[in-house]
Design an enzyme around this catalytic site. Structure first.
Site, PDB file in Angstrom:
ATOM      1  N   HIS A   1       0.840  -1.206   0.000  1.00 32.50           N
ATOM      2  CA  HIS A   1       0.000   0.000   0.000  1.00 32.50           C
ATOM      3  C   HIS A   1       0.876   1.259   0.000  1.00 32.50           C
ATOM      4  O   HIS A   1       0.697   2.148  -0.830  1.00 32.50           O
ATOM      5  CB  HIS A   1      -0.904  -0.045   1.243  1.00 32.50           C
ATOM      6  CG  HIS A   1      -1.813   1.129   1.401  1.00 32.50           C
ATOM      7  ND1 HIS A   1      -3.152   1.085   1.072  1.00 32.50           N
ATOM      8  CD2 HIS A   1      -1.592   2.388   1.862  1.00 32.50           C
ATOM      9  CE1 HIS A   1      -3.699   2.271   1.314  1.00 32.50           C
ATOM     10  NE2 HIS A   1      -2.776   3.081   1.802  1.00 32.50           N
ATOM     11  N   GLU A   2       1.823   1.332   0.890  1.00 29.96           N
ATOM     12  CA  GLU A   2       2.656   2.538   0.999  1.00 29.96           C
ATOM     13  C   GLU A   2       3.562   2.713  -0.223  1.00 29.96           C
ATOM     14  O   GLU A   2       3.758   3.835  -0.697  1.00 29.96           O
ATOM     15  CB  GLU A   2       3.474   2.527   2.289  1.00 29.96           C
ATOM     16  CG  GLU A   2       2.655   2.481   3.584  1.00 29.96           C
ATOM     17  CD  GLU A   2       1.558   3.545   3.677  1.00 29.96           C
ATOM     18  OE1 GLU A   2       1.665   4.605   3.034  1.00 29.96           O
ATOM     19  OE2 GLU A   2       0.562   3.290   4.390  1.00 29.96           O
TER      20      GLU A   2
ATOM     21  N   HIS B   1       1.617   4.266  -2.970  1.00 24.51           N
ATOM     22  CA  HIS B   1       1.544   5.728  -2.817  1.00 24.51           C
ATOM     23  C   HIS B   1       2.807   6.374  -3.378  1.00 24.51           C
ATOM     24  O   HIS B   1       2.753   7.359  -4.108  1.00 24.51           O
ATOM     25  CB  HIS B   1       1.415   6.123  -1.349  1.00 24.51           C
ATOM     26  CG  HIS B   1       0.033   6.020  -0.783  1.00 24.51           C
ATOM     27  ND1 HIS B   1      -1.084   6.441  -1.454  1.00 24.51           N
ATOM     28  CD2 HIS B   1      -0.414   5.560   0.427  1.00 24.51           C
ATOM     29  CE1 HIS B   1      -2.163   6.249  -0.688  1.00 24.51           C
ATOM     30  NE2 HIS B   1      -1.783   5.711   0.447  1.00 24.51           N
TER      31      HIS B   1
ATOM     32  N   HIS C   1      -5.729   6.638  -2.916  1.00 22.69           N
ATOM     33  CA  HIS C   1      -6.649   5.646  -2.378  1.00 22.69           C
ATOM     34  C   HIS C   1      -7.770   5.397  -3.383  1.00 22.69           C
ATOM     35  O   HIS C   1      -8.293   6.342  -3.989  1.00 22.69           O
ATOM     36  CB  HIS C   1      -7.240   6.130  -1.046  1.00 22.69           C
ATOM     37  CG  HIS C   1      -6.223   6.186   0.043  1.00 22.69           C
ATOM     38  ND1 HIS C   1      -6.019   7.289   0.834  1.00 22.69           N
ATOM     39  CD2 HIS C   1      -5.328   5.251   0.458  1.00 22.69           C
ATOM     40  CE1 HIS C   1      -5.050   7.034   1.691  1.00 22.69           C
ATOM     41  NE2 HIS C   1      -4.602   5.816   1.485  1.00 22.69           N
TER      42      HIS C   1
ATOM     43  N   TYR D   1      -9.727   1.882   1.250  1.00 22.64           N
ATOM     44  CA  TYR D   1      -9.956   1.891   2.702  1.00 22.64           C
ATOM     45  C   TYR D   1     -10.988   0.838   3.093  1.00 22.64           C
ATOM     46  O   TYR D   1     -11.840   0.471   2.281  1.00 22.64           O
ATOM     47  CB  TYR D   1     -10.554   3.235   3.130  1.00 22.64           C
ATOM     48  CG  TYR D   1      -9.597   4.377   3.374  1.00 22.64           C
ATOM     49  CD1 TYR D   1      -8.227   4.238   3.240  1.00 22.64           C
ATOM     50  CD2 TYR D   1     -10.106   5.603   3.769  1.00 22.64           C
ATOM     51  CE1 TYR D   1      -7.390   5.315   3.475  1.00 22.64           C
ATOM     52  CE2 TYR D   1      -9.275   6.679   4.007  1.00 22.64           C
ATOM     53  CZ  TYR D   1      -7.916   6.529   3.852  1.00 22.64           C
ATOM     54  OH  TYR D   1      -7.104   7.589   4.088  1.00 22.64           O
TER      55      TYR D   1
HETATM   56 ZN   LIG Z   1      -2.820   5.114   2.201  1.00 30.53          ZN
END
Ligand SMILES: [Zn+2]
Length: 159
Positions: A58-59, A62, A68, A114
């Site tokens: 996930h990071e 980014h 997201h 999320y």
């Molecule tokens: Zn995030």
């Protein structure tokens, strides 16, 4: 990182003299800036709580420039944001972004989506409800979905 190597065209290499680079550090929480910012950019992976396959993916997504999933430009067709259940100081996390989505479908199974109670004012209250089927699973942190992988490879085709 080895998953990025096996599934995508991304190759992480140790920094030598590169001006722009990510530095993975044990800071307070799990976070990354979005895309290339120039110079050193920290990806924080706190050793107590962030060093899990899905969270690392996930990071790093980014850092590669991905938002997201529930903030993508067409999200209102796929999820309902329950603003009344979101802490006002956290509402910015749910603002829509001007994304092009690369001709890929909305992905409830994205590692960038999320969970349904993220930033809730009260434990258990839903902040995101999938539509039309509210039972669809969201917020998995096992690892990148096939669509997450496809997007990275589509992005790299441009270079
Ligand atoms: Zn995030």
């Amino acid at each position: 990182m080895s998953t990025f190597h096996s599934k995508t065209c991304i190759r992480f290499v140790a920094r030598s003299t590169q001006t722009d680079y990510i530095s993975i550090e044990n800071k307070d929480g799990c976070y990354s800036s979005l895309g290339r910012t120039g110079g050193k950019q920290v990806v924080s992976l706190n050793r107590y709580g962030c060093v899990y396959h899905g969270i690392v993916q996930h990071e790093l997504n980014h850092a590669l420039g991905f938002y997201h999933e529930q903030t993508r430009s067409d999200r209102d067709q796929y999820v309902k944001i329950n603003w009344e259940n979101i802490s006002p100081d956290m509402a910015y996390n749910f603002q829509k972004q001007n994304t092009n989505n690369q001709n890929t479908p909305y992905d409830y199974g994205s590692v960038m989506h999320y969970g349904r109670t993220a930033f809730s004012i009260q434990p258990g209250l839903e902040t995101i409800t999938p539509i039309p089927d509210g039972t669809v699973e969201i917020g998995q942190r096992q690892g990148m979905s096939n669509t997450d992988i496809l997007r990275i490879n589509k992005l790299l085709e441009l270079y």
